[in-house]
Design a protein around this motif. Sequence first.
Motif, PDB file in Angstrom:
ATOM      1  N   ASP A   1       0.779  -1.045  -0.180  1.00  0.00           N
ATOM      2  CA  ASP A   1       0.013  -0.246  -0.301  1.00  0.00           C
ATOM      3  C   ASP A   1       0.987   1.212   0.094  1.00  0.00           C
ATOM      4  O   ASP A   1       0.224   2.378  -0.378  1.00  0.00           O
ATOM      5  CB  ASP A   1      -1.872   0.054   1.034  1.00  0.00           C
ATOM      6  CG  ASP A   1      -1.844  -0.847   1.343  1.00  0.00           C
ATOM      7  OD1 ASP A   1      -2.412  -1.448  -0.375  1.00  0.00           O
ATOM      8  OD2 ASP A   1      -2.999  -1.173   2.100  1.00  0.00           O
ATOM      9  N   GLN A   2       1.817   1.496   1.370  1.00  0.00           N
ATOM     10  CA  GLN A   2       2.401   2.241   0.826  1.00  0.00           C
ATOM     11  C   GLN A   2       3.629   2.992  -0.485  1.00  0.00           C
ATOM     12  O   GLN A   2       3.388   4.150  -1.008  1.00  0.00           O
ATOM     13  CB  GLN A   2       3.705   2.413   2.444  1.00  0.00           C
ATOM     14  CG  GLN A   2       3.383   2.386   3.345  1.00  0.00           C
ATOM     15  CD  GLN A   2       4.235   2.200   3.745  1.00  0.00           C
ATOM     16  OE1 GLN A   2       5.362   1.290   4.168  1.00  0.00           O
ATOM     17  NE2 GLN A   2       5.199   3.471   4.852  1.00  0.00           N
ATOM     18  N   VAL A   3       3.880   1.234  -0.957  1.00  0.00           N
ATOM     19  CA  VAL A   3       4.823   1.476  -2.399  1.00  0.00           C
ATOM     20  C   VAL A   3       3.489   1.989  -3.762  1.00  0.00           C
ATOM     21  O   VAL A   3       3.666   2.739  -4.502  1.00  0.00           O
ATOM     22  CB  VAL A   3       5.342   0.352  -3.057  1.00  0.00           C
ATOM     23  CG1 VAL A   3       5.425   0.379  -4.796  1.00  0.00           C
ATOM     24  CG2 VAL A   3       6.307   0.090  -2.081  1.00  0.00           C
ATOM     25  N   THR A   4       2.349   1.632  -3.531  1.00  0.00           N
ATOM     26  CA  THR A   4       1.572   1.780  -4.275  1.00  0.00           C
ATOM     27  C   THR A   4       0.776   3.240  -4.453  1.00  0.00           C
ATOM     28  O   THR A   4       0.514   4.177  -5.325  1.00  0.00           O
ATOM     29  CB  THR A   4       0.125   0.709  -4.023  1.00  0.00           C
ATOM     30  OG1 THR A   4       0.719  -0.848  -4.435  1.00  0.00           O
ATOM     31  CG2 THR A   4      -1.120   1.477  -5.410  1.00  0.00           C
ATOM     32  N   GLU A   5       0.857   3.474  -2.809  1.00  0.00           N
ATOM     33  CA  GLU A   5       0.688   5.393  -2.731  1.00  0.00           C
ATOM     34  C   GLU A   5       1.209   6.067  -3.383  1.00  0.00           C
ATOM     35  O   GLU A   5       1.143   7.183  -4.210  1.00  0.00           O
ATOM     36  CB  GLU A   5       0.833   5.593  -1.406  1.00  0.00           C
ATOM     37  CG  GLU A   5       0.170   7.460  -0.605  1.00  0.00           C
ATOM     38  CD  GLU A   5       0.116   7.363   0.259  1.00  0.00           C
ATOM     39  OE1 GLU A   5      -0.344   8.299   0.587  1.00  0.00           O
ATOM     40  OE2 GLU A   5       0.667   6.646   1.446  1.00  0.00           O
ATOM     41  N   ILE A   6       2.711   5.968  -3.552  1.00  0.00           N
ATOM     42  CA  ILE A   6       3.308   7.093  -4.126  1.00  0.00           C
ATOM     43  C   ILE A   6       3.534   6.898  -5.691  1.00  0.00           C
ATOM     44  O   ILE A   6       3.273   8.181  -6.483  1.00  0.00           O
ATOM     45  CB  ILE A   6       5.122   6.481  -3.631  1.00  0.00           C
ATOM     46  CG1 ILE A   6       5.278   6.908  -2.362  1.00  0.00           C
ATOM     47  CG2 ILE A   6       5.939   6.881  -4.073  1.00  0.00           C
ATOM     48  CD1 ILE A   6       6.333   6.169  -1.517  1.00  0.00           C
ATOM     49  N   TYR A   7       3.447   6.156  -5.638  1.00  0.00           N
ATOM     50  CA  TYR A   7       2.678   5.734  -7.557  1.00  0.00           C
ATOM     51  C   TYR A   7       1.956   6.075  -7.827  1.00  0.00           C
ATOM     52  O   TYR A   7       1.668   6.561  -9.268  1.00  0.00           O
ATOM     53  CB  TYR A   7       3.033   4.440  -8.216  1.00  0.00           C
ATOM     54  CG  TYR A   7       3.931   3.156  -8.494  1.00  0.00           C
ATOM     55  CD1 TYR A   7       4.433   3.173  -9.869  1.00  0.00           C
ATOM     56  CD2 TYR A   7       4.971   3.201  -7.103  1.00  0.00           C
ATOM     57  CE1 TYR A   7       6.000   3.256  -9.753  1.00  0.00           C
ATOM     58  CE2 TYR A   7       6.648   2.255  -7.961  1.00  0.00           C
ATOM     59  CZ  TYR A   7       7.293   2.488  -9.253  1.00  0.00           C
ATOM     60  OH  TYR A   7       8.226   1.709  -9.088  1.00  0.00           O
ATOM     61  N   ALA A   8       0.564   5.984  -7.581  1.00  0.00           N
ATOM     62  CA  ALA A   8      -0.512   5.997  -7.386  1.00  0.00           C
ATOM     63  C   ALA A   8      -0.662   8.278  -7.214  1.00  0.00           C
ATOM     64  O   ALA A   8      -1.403   8.835  -8.384  1.00  0.00           O
ATOM     65  CB  ALA A   8      -1.246   5.742  -6.230  1.00  0.00           C
ATOM     66  N   LEU A   9       0.578   8.653  -6.619  1.00  0.00           N
ATOM     67  CA  LEU A   9       0.027  10.380  -6.425  1.00  0.00           C
ATOM     68  C   LEU A   9       0.727  10.672  -7.632  1.00  0.00           C
ATOM     69  O   LEU A   9       0.853  12.079  -7.702  1.00  0.00           O
ATOM     70  CB  LEU A   9       0.645  10.840  -5.189  1.00  0.00           C
ATOM     71  CG  LEU A   9       0.007  10.586  -3.721  1.00  0.00           C
ATOM     72  CD1 LEU A   9       1.122  10.638  -2.543  1.00  0.00           C
ATOM     73  CD2 LEU A   9      -1.278  11.867  -3.852  1.00  0.00           C
ATOM     74  N   SER A  10       2.055  10.029  -7.641  1.00  0.00           N
ATOM     75  CA  SER A  10       2.703  10.141  -8.867  1.00  0.00           C
ATOM     76  C   SER A  10       2.675  10.094 -10.903  1.00  0.00           C
ATOM     77  O   SER A  10       2.768  11.034 -11.241  1.00  0.00           O
ATOM     78  CB  SER A  10       4.523   9.237  -9.096  1.00  0.00           C
ATOM     79  OG  SER A  10       3.881   8.072  -9.703  1.00  0.00           O
TER      80      SER A  10
END
Length: 391
Positions: free
Chosen positions: A259-268
């Motif tokens: 979820d942490q990695v996904t959040e960073i990709y989604a925000l980018s």
Amino acid sequence: MLTSKSYSYSTLAFGSLTQIIFHHGGDSSAEPELSKNLDEYHTLAIVELRQQIECLSKLSGSLELLRTGVEILACTVQLLSIEVFRETKYFRGYKHDWEFHLDAAGTVLWVIGNGLAQASTSLALPIVSRDDISQLPETSHGDVFGVNFYMTTYVWADIIRCACFGLRPSATQSIEYLTYLEDDKIRLDKLMGCKNWAMIAMRETTNLEAWKIGMQKVGTLDIPMLYRKGATIENSLTNGLSSLKQSADCPVYINHISDQVTEIYALSAQLYLSVVLWGNSSRNPAVRLNVAKCLTAIKALPQHLIVRIAFPFCVAGCMVPDEEKDSFRTVLEGAEAAGHPLGMLWNSLDVMEEFWKMQEETGPETKPLTGNSGCPWTVAMERMGTKSLLI
């Protein structure tokens, strides 16, 4: 490795390369014997690979096609890994074209899928169903899992490639994978941490950018249509980010860090979409807010996982306001001081620094040099004369 000469040699080449990088600081001249081994094993892998490719088109049985295909994929992806490692900032030595191997992997996947279909087999790519696997001899199960693993690797790399440099002219012999992602037949989070929906949005943004550029070239860009298409992608990202917040208290560690990695990709991905819709200026208030969110999420990520976010790190860094530039530098310095490998992240920082320099020279919204993609990372790498796969 024991049955495929091409993969054995490519693995030995990769082993020599990692020794050069991790034991000799990336200096290929520091240990001439290792560099010699790297070149020799690399050449032998290519020779064996060509022989396998010649055999692939002559195979008719699904099992033989599957076995040879996965051996070719294994070697091709290993060769891709070699070239990506050689692109890292601190490797000093010969560099080759990683994109050639990525294209080759896509073509091999297309050939395998097309061959299985023509053989009237119930198997298809990706092969994930237990019912499908049960139809094969047990000795072929490793080939099934191998195809799925290498296909997932290819999809991950190709989405990042497209986001970095835009769509290439359509290849007739390359596998189409978005529907597999939408149906969860490929699980990117199992390989690189990011959930499918965020990577789908990133690829859809690349498609939108290509559509926009194509319409601009012929003078028929429909701005309301552009924004409607963009709103669909934005809604998907907003809904996805909301679902992450709902599962924030998940006790399973692997799901939490995904979820942490996904959040960073989604925000980018939201920032990437903003660039496509509004241009690459960092003055937009919504852009500033998303950059701040992305930086907070990056700082919250365990340092040993930062190697996974080279592309989103670059996207957020390119759009950062002046007062936060040092924060991005500090993130990498801290991870390096803690002894964590950073992979392509130093390349990401170089791209960011180049774009910041271009902004100082030309103003807040820097134009592309060729009239194509105006994405900051693409513009900066174009001026640098480099093409780093930020993976």
